[in-house]
Structures are given as structure tokens and as C-alpha cells.
Design an enzyme around this catalytic site. Structure first.
Site, PDB file in Angstrom:
ATOM      1  NE  ARG A 155      47.795  27.655  55.624  1.00  0.00           N
ATOM      2  CZ  ARG A 155      47.621  28.255  56.784  1.00  0.00           C
ATOM      3  NH1 ARG A 155      46.717  27.812  57.634  1.00  0.00           N
ATOM      4  NH2 ARG A 155      48.342  29.299  57.117  1.00  0.00           N
ATOM      5  CB  SER A 188      46.645  34.028  50.982  1.00  0.00           C
ATOM      6  OG  SER A 188      47.365  32.842  51.284  1.00  0.00           O
ATOM      7  CB  THR A 189      47.104  33.168  45.900  1.00  0.00           C
ATOM      8  OG1 THR A 189      46.296  34.298  45.584  1.00  0.00           O
ATOM      9  CG2 THR A 189      47.375  32.368  44.650  1.00  0.00           C
ATOM     10  CD  GLU A 190      50.649  33.631  48.226  1.00  0.00           C
ATOM     11  OE1 GLU A 190      49.628  34.034  48.822  1.00  0.00           O
ATOM     12  OE2 GLU A 190      51.170  34.251  47.270  1.00  0.00           O
ATOM     13  CG  ASN A 191      46.118  30.578  53.156  1.00  0.00           C
ATOM     14  OD1 ASN A 191      45.371  31.494  53.498  1.00  0.00           O
ATOM     15  ND2 ASN A 191      47.301  30.387  53.742  1.00  0.00           N
ATOM     16  CG  ASP A 216      49.169  34.499  61.047  1.00  0.00           C
ATOM     17  OD1 ASP A 216      48.823  33.307  60.934  1.00  0.00           O
ATOM     18  OD2 ASP A 216      50.345  34.882  60.885  1.00  0.00           O
ATOM     19  N   GLY A 217      47.227  33.038  63.272  1.00  0.00           N
ATOM     20  CA  GLY A 217      47.502  32.417  64.569  1.00  0.00           C
ATOM     21  C   GLY A 217      46.522  31.336  64.975  1.00  0.00           C
ATOM     22  CG  ASN A 218      42.808  30.890  62.975  1.00  0.00           C
ATOM     23  OD1 ASN A 218      42.786  31.846  63.749  1.00  0.00           O
ATOM     24  ND2 ASN A 218      42.106  30.864  61.859  1.00  0.00           N
ATOM     25  NE  ARG A 266      51.468  30.992  64.855  1.00  0.00           N
ATOM     26  CZ  ARG A 266      51.690  32.248  64.490  1.00  0.00           C
ATOM     27  NH1 ARG A 266      52.515  32.992  65.183  1.00  0.00           N
ATOM     28  NH2 ARG A 266      51.067  32.752  63.441  1.00  0.00           N
ATOM     29  CD  GLU A 322      49.642  55.459  60.323  1.00  0.00           C
ATOM     30  OE1 GLU A 322      50.478  54.970  61.111  1.00  0.00           O
ATOM     31  OE2 GLU A 322      49.909  56.404  59.554  1.00  0.00           O
TER      32      GLU A 322
END
Ligand code: FPP
Length: 229
Positions: free
Chosen positions: A54, A48-51, A2-4, A6, A190
Site C-alpha cells: 500500500r 497482511s504481508t500484501e499490505n 475489512d472496509g476501513n 470504504r 465456520e
């Protein structure tokens, strides 16, 4: 990973795709460092499915980056004894992506040092829904009775059936959530969160995460004395 977006913004680039392009460099570094350390299973949440929700331009760019990365890295995967694997709703990907994925999956099928799994068009709720549908059909057909359904039976129907449960889950960019990823499989994983944005993730960052992991005591519900014994 995550963070590409930003990261691109921080470089004064308006184009989020610039961040994704640099994200592929971090993917390469992470695969190389993991392989050198002897990591047997590396699973990357790439899309992700949600992507799918976009902007179309970004989705298309991600699919093209995937195809380009597969073309560029196929030989490296082969030489380094890494087998490519996927989880997710593959039929929903564009045909060119599916074909390139299949080529590299076939090319690396006999490799056994590390399984590199790309989660593509993946979400855990989708995966679990598919498992429930499959088992419901088996019950309806009389293949199994509900009393005989156990955790192992469910594990064998997940897309991750050939992978062990993850020992460590790393999420970059400071967000502390799971975002529909491997919900069943991470019951005792973890979790490691870092503020580093994905394009800045590299071997040093991976080592930091692993060193942190090494300081954890994994009790799996038991008490510390039992684990030490
Ligand atoms: C999340 O950052 C990242 C993605 C949705 C895509 C990840 C894809 C890559 C790293 C490149 C292609 C992958 C492979 C395996 C070749 P974000 O866009 O949500 O960033 P933001 O939260 O800062 O906007």
C-alpha cells in the site's frame, strides 16, 4: 477487519486513515465483547504481508496507529486478564512497533482468560513456506524422517501452535474471500461474511455472527446422525 477505506469514503473523508482510526474503536469493542462472552482465543488480521504494497503514507499511519493503540490499551488488557500474542513476520515491522509489542506481550504474559493474537505482517503462504523450510532442514539434519511427518508435527511448527483451530472466522465489508489468512488452520472453520464495514462492527454485530454460528452443524466430514448421537 475489512472496509476501513470504504467507510471513510462513505463519510466523505478522502483520507483512508480516518477509516483505520475508527477501525481501532471497533477493535476495542470486539475485544471487550469477546472477553465478556468468555471467548478464549481472538485473532485479528491487522496487517497482511500484501499490505506492505500500500502507499507508504498509509503503511506508516497503520504502524503509528498500532503503536498508539498498544499504548492506550495495555492497562485494559492487563486488568481484563488478556494476554497479547502475535503471529507474522515480526522482524519486518519497524523497531518502534516491535518494541511496543514486546512491552505489552511481557506485561500481559501471565494473563490467561483470553489470548488476543494480532496477525501482523502475516500471510498464510509465508507461514507455510517457513514451516516447510524448517522441516526440510530437520530432514537434512536427520532429526526426522519424512514418513514420520504428520499433521500434528506440522501444527507444532506453525506460529499458531498454542492456539486451537478457529471455530468461527468473520470477514467484514461484503468481500467473500480468505486473503491468505490461516489457510491450514481454517480447514473446518465456520465462515461468516457480513456487509458491515469494519469501523461499524460492534458487540451487536459480534453477537449476530455468534448466533449464526450456533445454528450451524459442524460435521467434520461425518453425517448428521453421527453428530447427534
Ligand atoms: C482493511 O480495510 C484493514 C486494514 C488493512 C487494517 C486494519 C487495521 C485496523 C482496524 C486498525 C489497527 C489495528 C489494531 C489491531 C490496533 P481496508 O483498508 O482494506 O478497507 P477497504 O477495503 O475499504 O479499502
Amino acid at each position: 477487519m475489512d472496509g476501513n477505506g470504504r467507510w471513510a469514503k462513505k463519510q466523505n473523508f478522502k483520507d483512508r486513515v480516518f477509516g483505520h482510526r475508527n477501525g481501532t474503536k471497533a477493535v476495542r469493542k470486539t475485544i471487550e465483547a469477546s472477553r465478556e462472552l468468555g471467548v478464549r482465543f481472538l485473532t485479528l488480521y491487522a496487517f497482511s504481508t500484501e499490505n506492505w504494497s500500500r502507499p507508504k503514507f498509509e503503511v506508516n499511519a497503520l504502524m503509528e496507529l498500532l503503536i498508539k493503540s498498544l499504548k492506550d490499551e495495555a492497562e485494559q488488557l492487563l486488568e481484563n486478564n488478556i494476554r497479547l500474542n502475535t503471529i507474522g513476520d515480526l522482524p519486518s515491522l519497524p523497531r518502534a512497533c516491535r518494541e511496543e509489542l514486546q512491552k505489552v506481550i511481557d506485561l500481559t504474559k501471565d494473563n490467561d482468560a483470553m489470548i488476543l493474537t494480532l496477525a501482523l505482517s502475516y500471510s498464510s503462504r509465508w507461514e507455510l513456506t517457513e514451516v516447510v523450510k524448517g522441516i526440510a532442514a530437520e530432514v537434512a539434519e536427520g532429526i526426522i524422517v519424512p514418513d514420520n511427518i504428520n499433521e500434528q508435527y506440522i501444527n507444532q511448527r506453525l506460529m499458531t501452535k498454542e492456539l486451537p483451530d478457529p471455530e468461527l472466522l468473520i470477514r467484514t465489508s461484503g468481500e467473500q474471500r480468505i486473503s491468505n489468512y490461516l489457510l491450514w488452520q481454517i480447514a473446518y472453520t465456520e465462515l461468516y461474511f457480513t456487509d458491515t464495514l469494519w469501523p461499524d462492527f460492534d458487540e451487536e454485530e459480534l453477537y449476530k455472527a455468534i448466533v449464526d454460528y450456533q445454528s450451524r452443524e459442524r460435521r467434520f466430514g461425518k453425517i448428521s446422525d453421527q453428530i447427534k448421537a
